[in-house]
Design an enzyme around this catalytic site. Structure first.
Site, PDB file in Angstrom:
ATOM      1  N   VAL A   2       0.813  -1.219   0.000  1.00 15.47           N
ATOM      2  CA  VAL A   2       0.000   0.000   0.000  1.00 15.47           C
ATOM      3  C   VAL A   2       0.839   1.259   0.000  1.00 15.47           C
ATOM      4  O   VAL A   2       0.334   2.352  -0.300  1.00 15.47           O
ATOM      5  CB  VAL A   2      -0.982   0.031   1.193  1.00 15.47           C
ATOM      6  N   SER A  19      -8.394   2.952  18.875  1.00 13.68           N
ATOM      7  CA  SER A  19      -8.608   3.710  20.111  1.00 13.68           C
ATOM      8  C   SER A  19      -7.405   4.601  20.401  1.00 13.68           C
ATOM      9  O   SER A  19      -7.516   5.613  21.096  1.00 13.68           O
ATOM     10  CB  SER A  19      -8.871   2.766  21.281  1.00 13.68           C
ATOM     11  N   TYR A  60       2.578   5.554  17.013  1.00 12.21           N
ATOM     12  CA  TYR A  60       1.328   4.900  16.631  1.00 12.21           C
ATOM     13  C   TYR A  60       0.144   5.823  16.909  1.00 12.21           C
ATOM     14  O   TYR A  60      -0.778   5.930  16.086  1.00 12.21           O
ATOM     15  CB  TYR A  60       1.196   3.587  17.396  1.00 12.21           C
TER      16      TYR A  60
END
Length: 260
Positions: free
Chosen positions: A69, A152, A164
């Site tokens: 990707v 989350s 992250y």
């Protein structure tokens, strides 16, 4: 006529669960995965065997494509498979991402940072660039859907996972901007933010914290258990459906109550 989806990060985890649910519901799916380990992600990623086995369950409805990707041209070639073999694209699910961390931000390496953003953010953008123009070629009324997997971590700071955190915040921002660009077109853009889900990525996260058991993450969720990939996939697949037309530019929290 069956709807058609392109799903990245499809070899295992939530991406594979999305492919299974869509194909089982009559969709035709192009299942995309790099199926190779990447620098900056210190754990094994999905394999060609996993992606091939997934596709073989629905030989008439699922096509596997090995593609990175991070490479926009490769993503466009994957989308072309959907167009040439299945007649177009109705929904895209950007599920490809990696985990890297376990140290404070100032000790995060460039290799880890690049992996987080090139796969988890650039990969989402590349999918949108490749698929949205295809969906816009359809006449009104359109029912195109773009769904990206956030986390989350896009809504809470997580210890020693600042890179992250940043990448998943970027996914939410990208989806909000994309939805605004798509106003009035009939095409929606949404994000799904899972909580701790029983996947290989969660196992990698546990390793970042030197945890012996991934079950320790369950105490942070109101459901008091880990989520299964199929539970998160159910939210993703609903957002892919024509019936989700009222939802755009926002996040569905499939997190077991982590962010309550």
């Amino acid at each position: 006529m069956s709807r058609v989806a392109v799903v990245t990060g499809a070899a295992r985890g939530i991406g594979a669960a999305v492919v299974r649910q869509l194909a089982g519901s009559g969709w035709r799916v192009v299942a995309v995965d790099v199926c190779a380990d990447l620098p900056g992600a210190d754990y094994s990623l999905g394999t060609r065997e996993q992606l091939r086995e997934l596709a073989e369950q629905w030989p008439d409805a699922v096509r596997e494509v090995f593609a990175d990707v991070r490479d926009e041209a490769a993503v466009r070639r994957a989308v072309e498979v959907a167009v040439t073999e299945f007649g177009g694209v109705d929904a895209e699910v950007a599920a490809a991402a990696v985990m890297a961390g376990g140290r404070p931000l100032w000790e995060t390496t460039d290799e880890e940072w690049d992996a987080l953003f090139d796969v988890g953010v650039r990969g989402v953008a590349n999918l949108a660039r490749a698929t949205v123009p295809v969906m816009l070629e359809k006449p009104q009324p359109r029912t195109g859907r773009f769904v990206a997997l956030a986390s989350s971590a896009a809504h809470r700071g997580l210890y020693h996972l600042a890179g992250y955190n940043a990448a998943k915040h970027a996914v939410v921002g990208l989806v909000r901007g994309l939805a605004t660009d798509l106003r009035g077109t009939g095409i929606t853009a949404t994000a799904v933010s899972p909580g701790s889900t029983r996947t290989d990525m969660l196992t990698a996260t546990a390793a970042c914290y030197d945890l012996a058991d991934v079950e320790e993450f369950s105490r942070h969720q109101l459901v008091e258990r880990l989520l299964e990939p199929e539970e998160v996939a159910a939210a993703v697949c609903w957002l892919c459906a024509e019936e989700s037309s009222a939802i755009t530019g926002t996040v569905v929290h499939a997190d077991g109550g982590f962010t309550a």
